[in-house]
Scaffold this motif. Structure first.
Motif, PDB file in Angstrom:
ATOM      1  N   GLU A 124       0.816  -1.226   0.000  1.00 65.77           N
ATOM      2  CA  GLU A 124       0.000   0.000   0.000  1.00 65.77           C
ATOM      3  C   GLU A 124       0.845   1.269   0.000  1.00 65.77           C
ATOM      4  N   THR A 125       1.938   1.244   0.736  1.00 63.64           N
ATOM      5  CA  THR A 125       2.679   2.498   0.917  1.00 63.64           C
ATOM      6  C   THR A 125       4.190   2.276   0.773  1.00 63.64           C
ATOM      7  N   PHE A 126       4.889   3.358   0.502  1.00 54.53           N
ATOM      8  CA  PHE A 126       6.360   3.326   0.500  1.00 54.53           C
ATOM      9  C   PHE A 126       6.852   4.542   1.279  1.00 54.53           C
ATOM     10  N   PRO A 127       8.048   4.460   1.855  1.00 51.42           N
ATOM     11  CA  PRO A 127       8.532   5.606   2.634  1.00 51.42           C
ATOM     12  C   PRO A 127       9.145   6.674   1.734  1.00 51.42           C
ATOM     13  N   TYR A 128       9.080   7.888   2.210  1.00 50.94           N
ATOM     14  CA  TYR A 128       9.704   9.006   1.508  1.00 50.94           C
ATOM     15  C   TYR A 128      10.742   9.598   2.454  1.00 50.94           C
ATOM     16  N   GLY A 129      11.983   9.696   1.986  1.00 55.59           N
ATOM     17  CA  GLY A 129      13.040  10.241   2.844  1.00 55.59           C
ATOM     18  C   GLY A 129      13.545  11.563   2.289  1.00 55.59           C
ATOM     19  N   ILE A 130      13.620  12.565   3.134  1.00 48.03           N
ATOM     20  CA  ILE A 130      14.180  13.865   2.734  1.00 48.03           C
ATOM     21  C   ILE A 130      15.403  14.084   3.609  1.00 48.03           C
ATOM     22  N   TYR A 131      16.574  14.039   2.969  1.00 44.39           N
ATOM     23  CA  TYR A 131      17.823  14.088   3.746  1.00 44.39           C
ATOM     24  C   TYR A 131      18.278  15.528   3.945  1.00 44.39           C
ATOM     25  N   ALA A 132      17.355  16.311   4.477  1.00 44.92           N
ATOM     26  CA  ALA A 132      17.733  17.668   4.855  1.00 44.92           C
ATOM     27  C   ALA A 132      18.420  17.581   6.220  1.00 44.92           C
ATOM     28  N   VAL A 133      18.780  18.721   6.767  1.00 41.26           N
ATOM     29  CA  VAL A 133      19.277  18.773   8.144  1.00 41.26           C
ATOM     30  C   VAL A 133      18.276  19.628   8.912  1.00 41.26           C
ATOM     31  N   PRO A 134      17.380  19.074   9.694  1.00 41.57           N
ATOM     32  CA  PRO A 134      17.239  17.667  10.075  1.00 41.57           C
ATOM     33  C   PRO A 134      16.503  16.844   9.005  1.00 41.57           C
ATOM     34  N   GLU A 135      16.652  15.519   9.145  1.00 40.82           N
ATOM     35  CA  GLU A 135      15.965  14.608   8.231  1.00 40.82           C
ATOM     36  C   GLU A 135      14.459  14.623   8.443  1.00 40.82           C
ATOM     37  N   ILE A 154      -9.472   4.948  14.737  1.00 40.05           N
ATOM     38  CA  ILE A 154     -10.154   4.580  15.991  1.00 40.05           C
ATOM     39  C   ILE A 154     -10.973   3.313  15.772  1.00 40.05           C
ATOM     40  N   GLU A 155     -11.527   3.163  14.587  1.00 40.31           N
ATOM     41  CA  GLU A 155     -12.392   2.006  14.322  1.00 40.31           C
ATOM     42  C   GLU A 155     -11.587   0.700  14.270  1.00 40.31           C
ATOM     43  N   THR A 156     -10.503   0.688  13.468  1.00 42.96           N
ATOM     44  CA  THR A 156      -9.760  -0.576  13.275  1.00 42.96           C
ATOM     45  C   THR A 156      -8.519  -0.651  14.159  1.00 42.96           C
ATOM     46  N   ARG A 157      -8.135   0.439  14.775  1.00 45.55           N
ATOM     47  CA  ARG A 157      -6.928   0.579  15.602  1.00 45.55           C
ATOM     48  C   ARG A 157      -5.650   0.506  14.765  1.00 45.55           C
ATOM     49  N   ARG A 158      -5.796   0.398  13.439  1.00 47.46           N
ATOM     50  CA  ARG A 158      -4.607   0.236  12.583  1.00 47.46           C
ATOM     51  C   ARG A 158      -3.798   1.526  12.474  1.00 47.46           C
ATOM     52  N   LEU A 159      -2.493   1.339  12.286  1.00 43.21           N
ATOM     53  CA  LEU A 159      -1.617   2.490  12.036  1.00 43.21           C
ATOM     54  C   LEU A 159      -1.863   2.969  10.609  1.00 43.21           C
ATOM     55  N   LEU A 160      -2.136   4.258  10.445  1.00 38.86           N
ATOM     56  CA  LEU A 160      -2.444   4.817   9.123  1.00 38.86           C
ATOM     57  C   LEU A 160      -1.271   5.600   8.542  1.00 38.86           C
ATOM     58  N   GLY A 161      -0.480   6.208   9.426  1.00 41.53           N
ATOM     59  CA  GLY A 161       0.628   7.027   8.944  1.00 41.53           C
ATOM     60  C   GLY A 161       1.671   7.200  10.030  1.00 41.53           C
ATOM     61  N   ALA A 162       2.939   7.311   9.613  1.00 38.09           N
ATOM     62  CA  ALA A 162       4.032   7.601  10.553  1.00 38.09           C
ATOM     63  C   ALA A 162       4.871   8.714   9.945  1.00 38.09           C
ATOM     64  N   HIS A 163       5.199   9.708  10.747  1.00 34.07           N
ATOM     65  CA  HIS A 163       5.883  10.897  10.237  1.00 34.07           C
ATOM     66  C   HIS A 163       6.951  11.314  11.236  1.00 34.07           C
ATOM     67  N   ALA A 168       6.668  -1.090   8.129  1.00 30.57           N
ATOM     68  CA  ALA A 168       6.361  -2.513   8.321  1.00 30.57           C
ATOM     69  C   ALA A 168       5.006  -2.679   9.005  1.00 30.57           C
ATOM     70  N   VAL A 169       4.775  -1.879  10.033  1.00 30.39           N
ATOM     71  CA  VAL A 169       3.517  -2.039  10.771  1.00 30.39           C
ATOM     72  C   VAL A 169       2.330  -1.673   9.872  1.00 30.39           C
ATOM     73  N   ILE A 170       2.448  -0.597   9.107  1.00 30.55           N
ATOM     74  CA  ILE A 170       1.332  -0.202   8.217  1.00 30.55           C
ATOM     75  C   ILE A 170       1.070  -1.299   7.185  1.00 30.55           C
ATOM     76  N   ASN A 171       2.138  -1.726   6.504  1.00 31.08           N
ATOM     77  CA  ASN A 171       1.921  -2.666   5.395  1.00 31.08           C
ATOM     78  C   ASN A 171       1.559  -4.081   5.870  1.00 31.08           C
ATOM     79  N   LEU A 172       1.854  -4.381   7.140  1.00 31.06           N
ATOM     80  CA  LEU A 172       1.436  -5.689   7.680  1.00 31.06           C
ATOM     81  C   LEU A 172       0.107  -5.587   8.423  1.00 31.06           C
ATOM     82  N   GLY A 173      -0.523  -4.424   8.351  1.00 34.55           N
ATOM     83  CA  GLY A 173      -1.853  -4.256   8.960  1.00 34.55           C
ATOM     84  C   GLY A 173      -1.819  -4.177  10.475  1.00 34.55           C
TER      85      GLY A 173
END
Ligand SMILES: Cc1cc2nc3c(=O)[nH]c(=O)nc-3n(C[C@H](O)[C@H](O)[C@H](O)COP(=O)(O)OP(=O)(O)OC[C@H]3O[C@@H](n4cnc5c(N)ncnc54)[C@H](O)[C@@H]3O)c2cc1C
Length: 461
Positions: free
Chosen positions: A341-352, A399-408, A423-428
Motif C-alpha cells: 500500500e505504501t512506500f517511505p519518503y526520505g528527505i535528507y535535509a538537516v534535520p531529516e 479509531i475504528e480498526t486501531r490500525r496504524l495509518l501514517g508515521a511521520h 512494516a507495521v502499516i503494510n502488515l496491517g
C-alpha cells in the motif's frame, strides 16, 4: 534478436531491471551515454548529496551541538577539498560495486547514446562517432532527468548553478540563495546552512513539501529559521543576474537578494529529446515524462517499458529500483503479488524528514475517526545521551480498526526509523503492536512505544 532486454540508462531503475532480467536467465545489454555507470543517482544526485551531507555533519560536529552548544565544531575551517575527498571515494566504490554486479550476472554494458530506429531496434552512437544497431525483444527506458534550466536564468557555474553543478563548486560560498524549496532545494539549503553559510531559501508558493504532514513541515521550517536561515515563501522570482561582485535575485515584490552563489533547483526534465520516441509511437509530456501502466510499467508500446524519474512522481532512487524490477518481471512473465500500500519518503535535509502512509490532512479528508500519538526525541533516554533536543515522531491510528495509518518523523535518524512504521502499516498492525512489544532501550526507536502509548491512552482498549 540480439538481446532479450535492452536497458537504456544505468541509474537505479535500469540497474535493477538489468540484474533481475539476468537472474531470470535472459540476455541483457545496458547502454548509458555517461562516462561511468550509475546514472544521476551515483554521480550527481542521491549518493553525492548524501555523502556531502554525512561529511558536513561529521566535520561540523552538527550532531554534537545539542550537547556542547551551537558554537561546537570538529574542524574549524572546512574546505571544498575536505568535502570532495570523501565524495570521490564513495562514488568510486559505488561504481566498482555496480560493475562487479553486472559482471557477476553477465550483464553486458556499452557507452553510447541510444535512439529507437524501429519497434525492435535501436542505434548506438558513441562520443567518437562509432555507430551500431542492436535488436531487442524488450526494452526499458530508464533515462532519468536533468535539471530544468529556464533560458532566462544565467547559469554560469561562477555565480549561478543548477543542482548537478553544485558539486563542482571550487570553494564554499560566503552566502547562498537557493531557489526552489522542493526536496533537492531544502536538502542543499540545510546542508550548506549546517556549514554556517548564511542561506536564503526562496519559494514562489506559500508552502513547501506539500506531500508531507503539515505539523512535521511546520516544525522543520521552525528549525530552519531558528538557526538563522532566511525563508521567503510566496516569493516569485522576477530576474536572476550574475554580476562580478555577486549574484542578484530580484523578487516580484520588489526586493533583491544578493549572495555569492545562487542554486537554482526548480524541477527536472526527462531526457527523452534524442531517444526517437516517435519511431515507436511513445509520447512524452512537456516536462519530458512518459506515461506508463502503473502496475506493469509498459508504455504505449507493449514491449517497451519505462521506469525511474522519466515516468515522474515519486522520482526516488528507492522507488525507481523497484519499478525496474517489476518491469523486468512483467516482461518475462513472472507474476508478482500486488504492490504494498505504501512506500517511505526520505528527505535528507538537516534535520531529516521521513514519512510513510497518510498525513493527518489526508486522514481528516477521508472522514475517518482517528487518534494521534506523538513522541519527542528529547523524551527518550537515547535522546538525552545523544544530546538531541529537537525532533519528533507522529503516529496516526484509525479509531475504528486501531490500525496504524501514517508515521511521520522529523529529526535525527528519521530515514532509518521510518521503516518500523512502514512494516507495521503494510502488515496491517495496530496501536497494540507498539503498546505490547518491548523495544531496545535506550534507542530513538523507543519513540514508537511512547507515541503508541500516547495514542492508546486516549483511545482506550
Ligand atoms: C540532488 C539529488 C538528490 C537526490 N536524493 C535522493 C535520495 O536521497 N533518495 C532517493 O531515493 N532519491 C534521491 N534522488 C532521486 C534519484 O537520484 C533518482 O530518483 C534516480 O537517480 C532515478 O533513477 P533512474 O533510474 O531514473 O536513472 P538516473 O539515475 O536518472 O540515470 C539515468 C541514466 O540514463 C542515461 N541516459 C539518458 N539518456 C540516454 C540516452 N539517450 N542513451 C543512453 N543513456 C542515456 C544517463 O546518462 C543516466 O546515466 C535525488 C536526486 C537528486 C538530483
Amino acid at each position: 534478436m540480439d538481446y532479450d532486454m535492452l536497458v537504456i540508462g544505468s541509474g537505479p531503475s535500469g540497474r535493477r531491471a538489468a540484474v533481475q532480467s539476468a537472474k531470470l536467465g535472459k540476455s541483457v545489454l545496458v547502454v548509458d551515454r555517461g562516462r561511468r555507470l550509475g546514472g544521476v543517482s551515483v554521480h550527481t544526485g542521491t549518493i553525492p548529496s548524501k555523502t556531502l551531507r554525512e561529511t558536513v555533519l561529521n566535520l561540523s560536529g552538527w550532531r554534537e551541538r545539542g550537547f556542547y552548544g551551537r558554537g561546537y565544531r570538529v574542524k574549524q575551517d572546512i574546505s571544498v577539498g575536505d568535502l570532495i575527498e570523501r565524495l570521490h571515494k564513495t562514488l568510486d566504490h559505488e561504481v566498482e560495486v555496480l560493475q562487479h554486479q553486472f559482471m557477476r550476472n553477465s550483464v553486458k554494458n556499452a557507452r553510447a547514446s541510444v535512439k529507437f530506429i524501429g519497434p525492435n531496434k535501436v542505434s548506438l552512437t558513441s562520443d567518437n562517432g562509432d555507430y551500431s544497431e542492436v535488436g531487442f525483444a524488450n526494452a526499458l527506458i530508464a533515462v532519468g532527468t536533468r535539471p530544468h534550466r529556464p533560458r532566462d536564468v544565467p547559469f554560469d557555474k561562477i555565480r549561478v548553478f543548477d543542482s548537478d553543478e553544485m558539486l563542482e563548486l571550487d570553494r564554499l560560498p560566503r552566502t547562498l540563495t537557493v531557489i526552489g524549496a522542493g526536496v533537492i532545494g531544502v536538502e542543499y539549503a540545510t546542508i550548506f546552512s549546517a556549514l554556517d553559510v548564511p542561506v536564503t531559501l526562496v519559494e514562489p508558493r506559500n508552502s513547501i513539501l506539500d506531500f508531507v504532514d503539515r505539523e512535521i513541515v511546520d516544525d522543520f521550517i521552525h528549525q530552519m529559521r531558528d538557526r538563522g536561515m532566511t525563508i521567503r515563501l510566496g516569493s516569485a522570482v522576477k530576474e536572476i543576474r550574475s554580476k562580478p561582485e555577486a549574484a542578484e535575485v530580484e523578487l516580484a515584490d520588489g526586493r533583491t537578494i544578493r549572495s555569492e552563489v545562487v542554486l537554482y533547483a526548480a524541477g527536472r526534465t526527462g531526457n527523452v529529446g534524442s531517444l526517437g520516441l516517435d519511431v515507436v509511437g511513445i509520447e512524452a509530456d512537456s516536462r519530458g515524462r512518459i506515461k506508463v501502466d502503473p502496475q506493469t510499467f509498459q508504455t504505449s508500446a507493449p514491449n517497451i517499458y519505462a521506469a525511474g524519474d522519466v515516468i515522474g512522481f515519486p522520482s526516488l532512487a528507492s522507488t525507481s529500483m523497484e519499478q525496474g524490477r517489476v518491469a523486468a518481471c512483467h516482461a518475462f512473465g513472472v507474476a508478482l503479488p500486488p504492490p504494498p500500500e505504501t512506500f517511505p519518503y526520505g528527505i535528507y535535509a538537516v534535520p531529516e524528514i521521513s514519512t510513510v502512509g497518510l498525513s493527518e490532512e489526508q486522514v481528516r479528508e477521508s472522514g475517518a475517526a482517528y487518534e494521534v500519538g506523538v513522541a519527542r526525541f528529547r523524551e527518550t533516554s537515547r535522546g538525552h545521551i545523544m544530546g538531541v533536543n529537537t525532533g519528533f515522531l507522529k503516529l496516526l491510528f484509525s479509531i475504528e480498526t486501531r490500525r496504524l495509518l501514517g508515521a511521520h518523523i522529523v529529526g535525527e535518524g528519521a530515514t532509518e526509523l521510518i521503516h518500523i512504521g512502514q512494516a507495521v502499516i503494510n502488515l496491517g498492525g495496530t496501536v497494540d503492536f507498539f503498546v505490547n512489544n518491548t523495544f531496545n532501550y535506550p534507542t530513538l526507536a523507543e519513540a514508537y512505544k511512547i507515541a503508541g502509548l500516547d495514542a492508546w491512552n486516549r483511545m482506550g482498549r
